[in-house]
Enzyme design. Structure first.
Site, PDB file in Angstrom:
ATOM      1  CD  GLN A  99      -2.863  -1.188   2.354  1.00  0.00           C
ATOM      2  OE1 GLN A  99      -2.523  -1.884   3.291  1.00  0.00           O
ATOM      3  NE2 GLN A  99      -3.980  -0.486   2.385  1.00  0.00           N
TER       4      GLN A  99
ATOM      5  CG  HIS B 245      -0.668  -6.096   5.284  1.00  0.00           C
ATOM      6  ND1 HIS B 245      -0.721  -5.439   6.494  1.00  0.00           N
ATOM      7  CD2 HIS B 245      -1.802  -5.739   4.637  1.00  0.00           C
ATOM      8  CE1 HIS B 245      -1.837  -4.717   6.569  1.00  0.00           C
ATOM      9  NE2 HIS B 245      -2.505  -4.888   5.438  1.00  0.00           N
TER      10      HIS B 245
ATOM     11  CG  ASN C 152      -3.039  -7.590   7.885  1.00  0.00           C
ATOM     12  OD1 ASN C 152      -3.077  -6.963   8.943  1.00  0.00           O
ATOM     13  ND2 ASN C 152      -3.866  -7.341   6.883  1.00  0.00           N
ATOM     14  CD  GLU C 153      -7.727  -7.121   8.359  1.00  0.00           C
ATOM     15  OE1 GLU C 153      -8.186  -7.188   7.205  1.00  0.00           O
ATOM     16  OE2 GLU C 153      -7.969  -6.180   9.132  1.00  0.00           O
TER      17      GLU C 153
END
Ligand code: BGC
Length: 406
Positions: A18, A112, A155-156
């Site tokens: 990101q 991520h 992540n998640e």
């Protein structure tokens, strides 16, 4: 409690894809550019944090934050299966040292969302051998982790396992709360996490290892309680329970999800027509953080909680401060009730690429996407002052977002 405990982790989070730019060997880059992409815009140069990470860290440290959660990019470290880039590993080692030099404790996320394109092409997490591919990567990054306090393996994972629905329908699939995770993918992720934890603990006994789950504040508004619990279990609880035995559990929360029932099926209710929304379309509901940490704690037992993401997509920074103030108030209330919370990381440090679009701005810092000049917002100084004092002001001033009282 009006004070956060000594040693509380105060930080902000980012992820490599990101922010870095030019992540050309990743599956997300491919997704952004394929002809039928659901992405409105590609990540492109992102905010050039691959080169400007030092500026990012300076801003955080100067503001008073003490912790920085960032991810290292598997697609850069292993751009071709089995070929590890020493230059990429050196790059991330320099970032870790740069954080430590500035007094920022790094929390490193190993995965991520983005994968090397070759990993996806082989069937991603659903392919035989996926867990071994991930653990080989983990073994290859051990050498750069000395001095790091916390590692987040994945992540998640619940969003990763729900990604199939998101890839097909685009980010609006998130309006269902968390789309139903694919069970085989979920199983592989849990196994990958457990193996990675073992490898990390053996090699670096001082490391605090955990993973970060997308935790909605699920509010059950139906008598079909068992069905609702099952709905939540598949989307969230199994991933939290997999963290029993970890050093910490990461909670990532943005809003609530109200559950009702239609024709015997549990469904997520849409927010009321009058509900305030954010730039992602989600209901503005900062108190969700209190509900989320309680739900996480009840699933993981005695494992301490770290809020590894919480924030709001808004173009109005005063609203960001209000949101964060309300979220931290709810967090303190949960801590008063005995929930063991060890830290708070805001999402995000920077206005960054929101998985298909640049529109939702979550950052404490704005970035000009042609010059890459960083402009800290008032919310960065506000969060830094909370971190420095360890105290939450009683209220925030309507016009400026500044604290009133103490
Ligand atoms: C993710 C971030 C994302 C944020 C806001 C979390 O699901 O970990 O990468 O930008 O939420 O949507």
């Amino acid at each position: 409690m009006t004070r956060f405990p000594q040693g509380f982790l105060w930080g902000a989070s980012t992820s490599a894809h990101q922010t870095e730019g030019g992540n050309v060997t990743s599956d997300w880059w491919y997704l952004e550019h394929k002809p039928d992409t659901f992405c409105q815009e590609p990540s492109g140069d992102a905010v050039d944090s691959y080169h400007r990470w030092g500026e990012d860290m300076d801003l955080m440290a100067e503001a008073g934050l003490t912790d920085y959660r960032f991810s290292i990019e598997w697609a850069r470290i292993e751009p071709i299966e089995g070929a590890f880039s020493l230059a990429a590993l050196h790059h991330y080692r320099r970032m870790i040292e740069g954080a430590l030099r500035r007094g920022l404790r790094p929390m490193i996320t190993l995965h991520h969302f983005s994968n090397p394109l070759w990993f996806s092409a082989r069937g991603s997490w659903n392919a035989p051998g996926a867990v071994d591919r991930f653990t080989r990567y983990v073994r290859n990054v051990l050498g750069i982790l000395h001095g790091v306090g916390h590692v987040c393996t994945i992540n998640e994972p619940n969003m990763v396992a729900a990604f199939r629905a998101i890839a097909e329908r685009g980010p609006e699939a998130l309006n269902d709360g968390i789309p139903e995770p694919d069970p085989d993918c979920a199983e592989a992720l849990i196994e990958a996490h457990h193996q990675a934890r073992r490898i990390l603990n053996e090699a670096c006994p001082d490391l605090q290892v955990g993973w970060s789950v997308a935790v909605q504040d699920f509010q059950v508004e139906t008598d079909a309680e068992q069905e609702a619990a099952e709905y939540v279990r598949r989307r969230q609880t199994v991933f939290l329970e997999a963290a029993r035995g970890d050093d910490w559990i990461g909670v990532q929360t943005y809003t609530r999800a109200r559950l009702g029932a239609e024709a015997g099926q549990v469904v997520r209710r849409s927010p009321d027509a009058s509900a305030e929304r954010t730039l992602t379309g989600w209901e503005y509901y900062p108190a969700a953080l209190g509900g989320a940490v309680r739900q996480a704690a009840s699933a993981v037992g005695t494992v301490p909680v770290i809020v590894t993401e919480n924030g709001v997509a808004t173009g109005d920074d005063t609203r960001r401060i209000r949101y964060t103030h309300a979220a931290l108030t709810a967090l303190l209330e949960a801590m008063d009730d005995g929930i063991d919370v060890r830290g708070y990381f805001h999402w995000s440090l920077l206005d960054n690429y929101e998985w298909g679009s640049w529109e939702p701005t979550f950052g404490l810092v704005a970035v000009d996407r042609t010059t890459f000049v960083r402009s800290p917002k008032a919310s960065l100084a506000w969060l830094g002052s909370v971190a420095r004092s360890g105290r939450l002001p009683q209220a925030v001033d309507a016009a400026t977002g500044a604290g009133e009282g103490s």
